[in-house]
Design a protein around this motif. Sequence first.
Motif, PDB file in Angstrom:
ATOM      1  N   GLU A 124      44.823 -92.760 -35.919  1.00  0.00           N
ATOM      2  CA  GLU A 124      45.096 -91.458 -36.701  1.00  0.00           C
ATOM      3  C   GLU A 124      43.943 -90.478 -36.165  1.00  0.00           C
ATOM      4  O   GLU A 124      43.484 -89.811 -36.831  1.00  0.00           O
ATOM      5  CB  GLU A 124      45.162 -91.493 -38.323  1.00  0.00           C
ATOM      6  N   TYR A 134      44.379 -87.870 -34.974  1.00  0.00           N
ATOM      7  CA  TYR A 134      44.856 -86.491 -35.198  1.00  0.00           C
ATOM      8  C   TYR A 134      44.399 -85.762 -36.702  1.00  0.00           C
ATOM      9  O   TYR A 134      44.477 -84.638 -36.811  1.00  0.00           O
ATOM     10  CB  TYR A 134      46.581 -86.263 -35.496  1.00  0.00           C
ATOM     11  N   ASP A 135      43.674 -86.956 -37.332  1.00  0.00           N
ATOM     12  CA  ASP A 135      43.427 -86.414 -38.794  1.00  0.00           C
ATOM     13  C   ASP A 135      41.988 -85.518 -38.391  1.00  0.00           C
ATOM     14  O   ASP A 135      40.877 -86.182 -38.293  1.00  0.00           O
ATOM     15  CB  ASP A 135      42.949 -87.628 -39.396  1.00  0.00           C
ATOM     16  N   THR A 186      48.073 -93.320 -32.754  1.00  0.00           N
ATOM     17  CA  THR A 186      48.868 -93.075 -33.783  1.00  0.00           C
ATOM     18  C   THR A 186      49.607 -91.426 -33.598  1.00  0.00           C
ATOM     19  O   THR A 186      48.942 -90.694 -33.362  1.00  0.00           O
ATOM     20  CB  THR A 186      48.199 -93.117 -35.051  1.00  0.00           C
ATOM     21  N   THR A 187      50.821 -91.567 -34.018  1.00  0.00           N
ATOM     22  CA  THR A 187      51.697 -90.291 -33.921  1.00  0.00           C
ATOM     23  C   THR A 187      52.763 -90.592 -35.090  1.00  0.00           C
ATOM     24  O   THR A 187      52.357 -91.298 -35.906  1.00  0.00           O
ATOM     25  CB  THR A 187      52.359 -90.199 -32.642  1.00  0.00           C
ATOM     26  N   LYS A 198      50.885 -84.604 -36.376  1.00  0.00           N
ATOM     27  CA  LYS A 198      51.009 -85.848 -35.652  1.00  0.00           C
ATOM     28  C   LYS A 198      51.705 -85.754 -34.058  1.00  0.00           C
ATOM     29  O   LYS A 198      50.919 -86.309 -33.076  1.00  0.00           O
ATOM     30  CB  LYS A 198      51.649 -87.086 -36.291  1.00  0.00           C
ATOM     31  N   TRP A 221      49.670 -83.761 -31.486  1.00  0.00           N
ATOM     32  CA  TRP A 221      48.392 -84.359 -30.947  1.00  0.00           C
ATOM     33  C   TRP A 221      48.829 -85.387 -29.909  1.00  0.00           C
ATOM     34  O   TRP A 221      48.175 -85.243 -28.770  1.00  0.00           O
ATOM     35  CB  TRP A 221      47.613 -85.050 -32.335  1.00  0.00           C
TER      36      TRP A 221
END
Length: 360
Positions: free
Chosen positions: A118, A120-121, A160-161, A167, A170
Motif C-alpha cells: 500500500e 499509494y497510501d 499493491t494496486t 491505487k 500510483w
Amino acid sequence: METKMIFFLLLTLSHASKLGLCCIGCNATQYNSFANLSWAYRYSLFVDTPNAGQWLSQNNVEFVAHLAHKHVPLPEGKACNFDGAKGKTPLCTNQMLDAALQFNGKDQTMKYLMGWNEAYDQGGSKGKKKYITPTQAATWWRVYVQGMASRANLTLVSPTTGVEKNKLHWLGNMILECWAQRNQGCDVETIAAFSVHDYKCGETYWRDNYGEQGVFQTKLKKFLNQGLSRELNTIDIDTGKNWTTYVDSRRIWVTETNCNGDTGWPPTAPVSGEEQCARITGQRMNANCGLYGKCGVGSIAAMESMETVARVSWWNTWQRNSDNSTKTANAMLVNEMGILYPPGRGIVNGLLSSTDCTQE
C-alpha cells in the motif's frame, strides 16, 4: 462456469487452490486448520517465528517473501531504511537485504518476492509509514529490488494496486517512472504479476473489475498508453512499448481481500463475521453484496474460476487487534487458540453453502 461446477471444484481445498494466508504474527497454532492452503506471507522478507516456519515447511505451504515498507525489519531485531538513516536505523544495503532472505534457510519453498504494501497510501495514521512516491519506488526497484530477486532466483510481484483511482494511478506512475529509468537499468518486465487489495465479496464485482477485459486492466492499459509521467511532468507518447500486451500478459494476485468494503444490513452497518461467511459460501446467491452487485457464488469461489487471477489471500488470519478494530475482528479467520471463526469455517469447509456460519 456454472455454480455447481465451481462448488464441485472447491469441495476439498488442496494445494492446487489459489488460496493463501496473510498474517504478521501467526504461529503454528493459528495456522493449523489451513494445511491444505498453498501459500502464505507475513509482511516480511523472512519467517520470524520458528514454529511458523516449521509448520509451513512440514505442510508444504510456500512462503512468499514481502518487502512490505521502506522501513525493513531484519533478523535478530535489526532494521534498515530505504530512505536514509532514521536515528539509529541505517540505510539498507544489498548485503542486509540478501541476509534477510537467506535467513529463511533451505526449508522454506520460496519462488516470489512481493513489492511494497500500500505504498499509494498518503493519508491517515499510516501514511508516513507506507507512502512512497512512484519515482522513488521506481528508483528503489532498480537499485535494490531487481537485484534482490535476481540473486535469490525469485520472481517479482508488483507493489499493491487496485481498481480505485489512487491505487491504479500510483502503480501506473511507478511503471512509467521505471520505464523512464530504463537506460539506467530499471526493467518493467521484472514485474510478473499485479498485487491487488480490494475488499468486496460479490461475484459480480470481481468479474466486472478484474475478469477478462476488466475495469482494472482496461484503465491501467489506457493510463500507460497515454505515456504521461505525472511526477516527471513529461509526455512520451511514442514509448515504443506495447502496454496493452504488457498488462494482458500479467495475472493478478489478490493479496488482501474480505467483505469489509461491502455494506452490511442496514447499509451503514459493518459486515459481521457471520455475514462474511455467508457471502463467500454462496448463501447470499441472489442478494446484493452491499452496493456492488450480486453476491452470487461469492468472491473467493469466483476468483478460483477466473483465469485472470492467479492467487488469493484473505485478510486477516489472526492478530491481537490491540486497537479493537471491528473490521479486523469481523474478518478474522481464527482466534488466538486457532479455533475457527465463521469466515475461517467457510474457507476450511471448501466454501460449501451448507457451512454453519453462526458465531459459536
